[in-house]
Scaffold this motif. Structure first.
Motif, PDB file in Angstrom:
ATOM      1  N   PRO A   1      75.413 -11.528  59.047  1.00 57.45           N
ATOM      2  CA  PRO A   1      75.767 -12.930  58.806  1.00 57.45           C
ATOM      3  C   PRO A   1      74.584 -13.892  58.857  1.00 57.45           C
ATOM      4  O   PRO A   1      74.683 -15.011  58.398  1.00 57.45           O
ATOM      5  CB  PRO A   1      76.771 -13.237  59.913  1.00 57.45           C
ATOM      6  CG  PRO A   1      76.479 -12.255  60.982  1.00 57.45           C
ATOM      7  CD  PRO A   1      75.981 -11.018  60.287  1.00 57.45           C
ATOM      8  N   PHE A   2      73.443 -13.450  59.385  1.00 56.36           N
ATOM      9  CA  PHE A   2      72.264 -14.301  59.491  1.00 56.36           C
ATOM     10  C   PHE A   2      71.407 -14.241  58.235  1.00 56.36           C
ATOM     11  O   PHE A   2      70.424 -14.960  58.120  1.00 56.36           O
ATOM     12  CB  PHE A   2      71.423 -13.905  60.713  1.00 56.36           C
ATOM     13  CG  PHE A   2      71.138 -12.434  60.781  1.00 56.36           C
ATOM     14  CD1 PHE A   2      70.048 -11.891  60.156  1.00 56.36           C
ATOM     15  CD2 PHE A   2      72.009 -11.597  61.471  1.00 56.36           C
ATOM     16  CE1 PHE A   2      69.799 -10.526  60.222  1.00 56.36           C
ATOM     17  CE2 PHE A   2      71.773 -10.229  61.548  1.00 56.36           C
ATOM     18  CZ  PHE A   2      70.668  -9.694  60.908  1.00 56.36           C
ATOM     19  N   LEU A   3      71.774 -13.380  57.272  1.00 52.06           N
ATOM     20  CA  LEU A   3      71.038 -13.275  56.014  1.00 52.06           C
ATOM     21  C   LEU A   3      71.801 -14.000  54.915  1.00 52.06           C
ATOM     22  O   LEU A   3      72.955 -14.340  55.056  1.00 52.06           O
ATOM     23  CB  LEU A   3      70.837 -11.803  55.623  1.00 52.06           C
ATOM     24  CG  LEU A   3      70.041 -10.941  56.591  1.00 52.06           C
ATOM     25  CD1 LEU A   3      69.948  -9.521  56.073  1.00 52.06           C
ATOM     26  CD2 LEU A   3      68.655 -11.516  56.812  1.00 52.06           C
ATOM     27  N   GLY A   4      71.179 -14.187  53.802  1.00 50.11           N
ATOM     28  CA  GLY A   4      71.798 -14.860  52.664  1.00 50.11           C
ATOM     29  C   GLY A   4      71.057 -16.154  52.375  1.00 50.11           C
ATOM     30  O   GLY A   4      70.665 -16.876  53.293  1.00 50.11           O
ATOM     31  N   VAL A   5      70.870 -16.447  51.104  1.00 47.32           N
ATOM     32  CA  VAL A   5      70.088 -17.621  50.731  1.00 47.32           C
ATOM     33  C   VAL A   5      70.877 -18.904  50.953  1.00 47.32           C
ATOM     34  O   VAL A   5      72.105 -18.907  50.935  1.00 47.32           O
ATOM     35  CB  VAL A   5      69.608 -17.538  49.263  1.00 47.32           C
ATOM     36  CG1 VAL A   5      68.701 -16.339  49.068  1.00 47.32           C
ATOM     37  CG2 VAL A   5      70.761 -17.497  48.300  1.00 47.32           C
TER      38      VAL A   5
ATOM     39  N   VAL B   1      66.648 -29.068  40.526  1.00 47.72           N
ATOM     40  CA  VAL B   1      67.997 -29.190  41.079  1.00 47.72           C
ATOM     41  C   VAL B   1      68.090 -30.473  41.900  1.00 47.72           C
ATOM     42  O   VAL B   1      67.138 -30.879  42.532  1.00 47.72           O
ATOM     43  CB  VAL B   1      68.356 -27.954  41.940  1.00 47.72           C
ATOM     44  CG1 VAL B   1      67.437 -27.830  43.118  1.00 47.72           C
ATOM     45  CG2 VAL B   1      69.801 -27.996  42.378  1.00 47.72           C
ATOM     46  N   SER B   2      69.235 -31.107  41.836  1.00 50.04           N
ATOM     47  CA  SER B   2      69.489 -32.294  42.642  1.00 50.04           C
ATOM     48  C   SER B   2      70.699 -31.998  43.510  1.00 50.04           C
ATOM     49  O   SER B   2      71.731 -31.552  43.016  1.00 50.04           O
ATOM     50  CB  SER B   2      69.766 -33.488  41.733  1.00 50.04           C
ATOM     51  OG  SER B   2      70.127 -34.599  42.514  1.00 50.04           O
ATOM     52  N   MET B   3      70.588 -32.232  44.795  1.00 48.47           N
ATOM     53  CA  MET B   3      71.727 -31.960  45.681  1.00 48.47           C
ATOM     54  C   MET B   3      71.685 -32.896  46.866  1.00 48.47           C
ATOM     55  O   MET B   3      70.635 -33.359  47.266  1.00 48.47           O
ATOM     56  CB  MET B   3      71.734 -30.509  46.129  1.00 48.47           C
ATOM     57  CG  MET B   3      70.579 -30.073  46.980  1.00 48.47           C
ATOM     58  SD  MET B   3      70.657 -28.362  47.499  1.00 48.47           S
ATOM     59  CE  MET B   3      70.713 -27.528  45.946  1.00 48.47           C
ATOM     60  N   SER B   4      72.876 -33.160  47.405  1.00 51.76           N
ATOM     61  CA  SER B   4      72.962 -34.035  48.563  1.00 51.76           C
ATOM     62  C   SER B   4      73.582 -33.338  49.765  1.00 51.76           C
ATOM     63  O   SER B   4      73.586 -33.877  50.857  1.00 51.76           O
ATOM     64  CB  SER B   4      73.776 -35.282  48.209  1.00 51.76           C
ATOM     65  OG  SER B   4      75.070 -34.895  47.790  1.00 51.76           O
ATOM     66  N   THR B   5      74.134 -32.126  49.561  1.00 52.48           N
ATOM     67  CA  THR B   5      74.704 -31.375  50.676  1.00 52.48           C
ATOM     68  C   THR B   5      74.163 -29.952  50.661  1.00 52.48           C
ATOM     69  O   THR B   5      73.679 -29.468  49.644  1.00 52.48           O
ATOM     70  CB  THR B   5      76.245 -31.304  50.588  1.00 52.48           C
ATOM     71  OG1 THR B   5      76.614 -30.650  49.373  1.00 52.48           O
ATOM     72  CG2 THR B   5      76.860 -32.682  50.640  1.00 52.48           C
ATOM     73  N   MET B   6      74.277 -29.301  51.795  1.00 57.68           N
ATOM     74  CA  MET B   6      73.790 -27.929  51.932  1.00 57.68           C
ATOM     75  C   MET B   6      74.625 -26.977  51.083  1.00 57.68           C
ATOM     76  O   MET B   6      75.838 -27.115  50.989  1.00 57.68           O
ATOM     77  CB  MET B   6      73.851 -27.515  53.393  1.00 57.68           C
ATOM     78  CG  MET B   6      73.187 -26.218  53.697  1.00 57.68           C
ATOM     79  SD  MET B   6      73.115 -26.005  55.497  1.00 57.68           S
ATOM     80  CE  MET B   6      72.244 -24.480  55.588  1.00 57.68           C
ATOM     81  N   MET B   7      73.960 -26.018  50.435  1.00 61.56           N
ATOM     82  CA  MET B   7      74.630 -24.985  49.654  1.00 61.56           C
ATOM     83  C   MET B   7      74.319 -23.644  50.327  1.00 61.56           C
ATOM     84  O   MET B   7      73.156 -23.287  50.509  1.00 61.56           O
ATOM     85  CB  MET B   7      74.099 -24.973  48.218  1.00 61.56           C
ATOM     86  CG  MET B   7      74.859 -24.068  47.311  1.00 61.56           C
ATOM     87  SD  MET B   7      74.346 -24.041  45.556  1.00 61.56           S
ATOM     88  CE  MET B   7      73.070 -25.225  45.376  1.00 61.56           C
ATOM     89  N   VAL B   8      75.381 -22.924  50.739  1.00 54.71           N
ATOM     90  CA  VAL B   8      75.210 -21.695  51.514  1.00 54.71           C
ATOM     91  C   VAL B   8      75.988 -20.560  50.862  1.00 54.71           C
ATOM     92  O   VAL B   8      77.129 -20.725  50.453  1.00 54.71           O
ATOM     93  CB  VAL B   8      75.719 -21.882  52.967  1.00 54.71           C
ATOM     94  CG1 VAL B   8      75.524 -20.627  53.778  1.00 54.71           C
ATOM     95  CG2 VAL B   8      75.039 -23.051  53.629  1.00 54.71           C
ATOM     96  N   GLN B   9      75.367 -19.398  50.784  1.00 57.89           N
ATOM     97  CA  GLN B   9      76.000 -18.186  50.277  1.00 57.89           C
ATOM     98  C   GLN B   9      76.983 -17.665  51.320  1.00 57.89           C
ATOM     99  O   GLN B   9      76.719 -17.740  52.519  1.00 57.89           O
ATOM    100  CB  GLN B   9      74.905 -17.160  50.017  1.00 57.89           C
ATOM    101  CG  GLN B   9      75.365 -15.786  49.661  1.00 57.89           C
ATOM    102  CD  GLN B   9      74.187 -14.840  49.474  1.00 57.89           C
ATOM    103  OE1 GLN B   9      73.039 -15.231  49.504  1.00 57.89           O
ATOM    104  NE2 GLN B   9      74.483 -13.584  49.268  1.00 57.89           N
TER     105      GLN B   9
END
Length: 124
Positions: free
Chosen positions: A35-39, A20-28
């Protein structure tokens, strides 16, 4: 990229091949109850990407590995009434987090919702 387990988080190590290539954060989008869980996927300055989080109770105050253990610290944490209530009420969620921490295939399965090409073999 290969992944390595460090400080309770799964991290991509910088290699020539990246799933995977990414430049920004990806949040579920989090569950409002937890709210503190999730990949999430967090790109780092060195080109690596941290994956996580891992919401597992540390068995030592300075315990950054699952095998780090200090009985006094653990008893101190679990003697707090609020912690015991949390653990009793949400033991299934806690067991699930521990399972994903120990069984990398289970963690990768959750992460594949966002990056379908991610494989367990990408993890060290």
């Amino acid at each position: 990229n290969a992944l390595s387990l460090r400080n309770g988080e799964i991290t991509f190590s910088k290699l020539s091949h990246s799933p995977v290539s990414m430049s920004t954060m990806m949040v579920q989008v989090p569950d409002p109850q937890f709210p503190f869980l999730g990949v999430h996927f967090t790109p780092r300055m060195d080109g690596s990407v941290w994956l996580g989080p891992s919401a597992v109770l540390a068995f030592a105050r300075e315990g950054y590995k699952l095998t780090d253990f200090n009985l006094r610290d653990l008893l101190d944490s679990t003697s707090f009434r609020g912690m015991r209530k949390l653990m009793m009420k949400h033991w299934k969620v806690g067991a699930s987090e521990i399972y994903r921490e120990v069984v990398m295939a289970a963690q990768v399965k959750c992460l594949r919702k966002f990056v379908p090409t991610l494989q367990v073999s990408d993890v060290e």
